[in-house]
Motif scaffolding. Structure first.
Motif, short mmCIF file in Angstrom:
data_model
loop_
_atom_site.label_atom_id
_atom_site.label_comp_id
_atom_site.label_asym_id
_atom_site.label_seq_id
_atom_site.Cartn_x
_atom_site.Cartn_y
_atom_site.Cartn_z
N MET A 27 -5.43 -7.14 -5.49
CA MET A 27 -5.35 -6.23 -6.63
C MET A 27 -4.00 -5.52 -6.68
SD MET A 27 -7.80 -3.12 -7.65
CE MET A 27 -7.51 -2.19 -9.14
N LEU A 28 -3.56 -5.02 -5.54
CA LEU A 28 -2.26 -4.35 -5.49
C LEU A 28 -1.13 -5.31 -5.83
CD1 LEU A 28 -2.82 -2.04 -2.43
CD2 LEU A 28 -1.94 -1.28 -4.64
N THR A 29 -1.21 -6.55 -5.35
CA THR A 29 -0.21 -7.56 -5.69
C THR A 29 -0.18 -7.77 -7.19
OG1 THR A 29 -0.39 -8.68 -3.55
CG2 THR A 29 0.42 -10.00 -5.41
N ASP B 214 10.53 -0.51 -5.70
CA ASP B 214 10.91 0.76 -5.09
C ASP B 214 9.74 1.73 -5.10
OD1 ASP B 214 12.86 2.71 -4.00
OD2 ASP B 214 12.57 3.69 -5.95
N LYS B 215 9.06 1.84 -6.22
CA LYS B 215 7.91 2.75 -6.33
C LYS B 215 6.80 2.33 -5.38
CE LYS B 215 9.28 5.69 -9.42
NZ LYS B 215 9.42 7.09 -9.08
N ALA B 216 6.48 1.06 -5.32
CA ALA B 216 5.41 0.58 -4.44
C ALA B 216 5.76 0.81 -2.98
CB ALA B 216 5.13 -0.89 -4.70
N ARG B 217 6.99 0.57 -2.63
CA ARG B 217 7.42 0.68 -1.23
C ARG B 217 7.51 2.13 -0.76
NH1 ARG B 217 11.76 -4.23 -1.76
NH2 ARG B 217 10.29 -5.90 -1.26
N ARG B 218 7.44 3.08 -1.66
CA ARG B 218 7.41 4.50 -1.28
C ARG B 218 6.06 4.89 -0.68
NH1 ARG B 218 10.71 8.07 -5.69
NH2 ARG B 218 12.48 6.66 -5.84
N THR B 219 5.06 4.05 -0.86
CA THR B 219 3.72 4.34 -0.36
C THR B 219 3.66 4.03 1.12
OG1 THR B 219 2.83 3.75 -2.53
CG2 THR B 219 1.28 3.83 -0.69
N VAL C 7 1.71 -8.17 -1.76
CA VAL C 7 1.40 -7.19 -0.72
C VAL C 7 1.13 -7.95 0.58
CG1 VAL C 7 -0.25 -5.44 0.03
CG2 VAL C 7 0.53 -5.48 -2.34
N LEU C 8 1.91 -7.62 1.59
CA LEU C 8 1.80 -8.28 2.88
C LEU C 8 0.85 -7.54 3.82
CD1 LEU C 8 5.60 -8.97 3.37
CD2 LEU C 8 3.87 -10.55 2.48
N ASP C 9 0.83 -6.20 3.70
CA ASP C 9 -0.02 -5.42 4.59
C ASP C 9 -0.30 -4.06 3.98
OD1 ASP C 9 -1.49 -4.99 7.00
OD2 ASP C 9 0.18 -3.80 7.78
N ILE C 10 -1.51 -3.56 4.23
CA ILE C 10 -1.89 -2.21 3.83
C ILE C 10 -2.25 -1.46 5.11
CG2 ILE C 10 -3.50 -0.77 2.54
CD1 ILE C 10 -4.06 -3.22 0.75
N GLY C 11 -1.44 -0.48 5.46
CA GLY C 11 -1.74 0.33 6.64
C GLY C 11 -2.56 1.53 6.22
N GLY C 12 -3.70 1.70 6.82
CA GLY C 12 -4.55 2.83 6.45
C GLY C 12 -5.61 2.45 5.44
N ASP C 13 -6.18 3.47 4.81
CA ASP C 13 -7.28 3.28 3.85
C ASP C 13 -6.75 2.62 2.58
OD1 ASP C 13 -9.19 3.66 1.78
OD2 ASP C 13 -9.98 5.45 2.76
N PRO C 14 -7.27 1.43 2.22
CA PRO C 14 -6.75 0.74 1.04
C PRO C 14 -7.01 1.49 -0.26
CG PRO C 14 -8.58 -0.48 2.01
CD PRO C 14 -8.27 0.64 2.93
N GLN C 15 -8.12 2.24 -0.35
CA GLN C 15 -8.41 3.01 -1.56
C GLN C 15 -7.36 4.11 -1.76
OE1 GLN C 15 -10.76 2.38 -3.83
NE2 GLN C 15 -10.48 4.19 -5.08
N LYS D 139 -4.54 4.36 -4.81
CA LYS D 139 -4.34 5.58 -5.61
C LYS D 139 -2.88 6.04 -5.54
CE LYS D 139 -9.01 7.39 -5.55
NZ LYS D 139 -9.91 8.48 -5.17
N ALA D 140 -2.28 5.95 -4.37
CA ALA D 140 -0.89 6.38 -4.22
C ALA D 140 0.05 5.52 -5.05
CB ALA D 140 -0.49 6.33 -2.74
N VAL D 141 -0.16 4.21 -5.05
CA VAL D 141 0.68 3.31 -5.85
C VAL D 141 0.49 3.60 -7.34
CG1 VAL D 141 1.11 0.91 -6.49
CG2 VAL D 141 0.77 1.51 -4.09
N VAL D 142 -0.76 3.75 -7.75
CA VAL D 142 -1.04 4.06 -9.16
C VAL D 142 -0.37 5.36 -9.56
CG1 VAL D 142 -2.88 4.73 -10.76
CG2 VAL D 142 -3.18 2.73 -9.30
#
Length: 88
Positions: free
Chosen positions: A10-12, A29-34, A45-53, A57-60
């Motif tokens: 979904m994030l991809t 740049d915006k996505a990588r700030r998360t 998206v290669l990896d999500i560290g932490g809670d994906p939800q 929300k942070a990316v959105v």
């Protein structure tokens, strides 16, 4: 409940759509700030560290702060494809 891979897909999808709307440099740049989110140059998206939800929300929020209604319309389109992911 969606699994980690579904959040990655979904994030991809969201990031790649934003790359078309905002241009690849700004969208990446915006996505990588998360924190904890690793994104390839093609928006995958290669990896999500932490809670994906929380990561989702942070990316959105990054995209919403930049382009408001356009980001919301893109998000709505993406959410329709992933019904098991809770709405934001």
């Amino acid at each position: 409940m969606p699994d980690h891979d579904e959040y990655k897909k979904m994030l991809t999808d969201l990031i790649q759509k934003q790359m078309v709307v905002l241009g690849p440099n700004i969208a990446l740049d915006k996505a990588r700030r998360t924190a904890g989110l690793k994104v390839a140059d093609d928006g995958t998206v290669l990896d999500i560290g932490g809670d994906p939800q929380i990561t989702l929300k942070a990316v959105v929020n990054e995209y919403m702060a930049l382009s408001g209604q356009i980001a919301q319309m893109t998000l709505n389109t993406v959410l329709e494809k992933y019904p098991s992911v809770k709405g934001l």
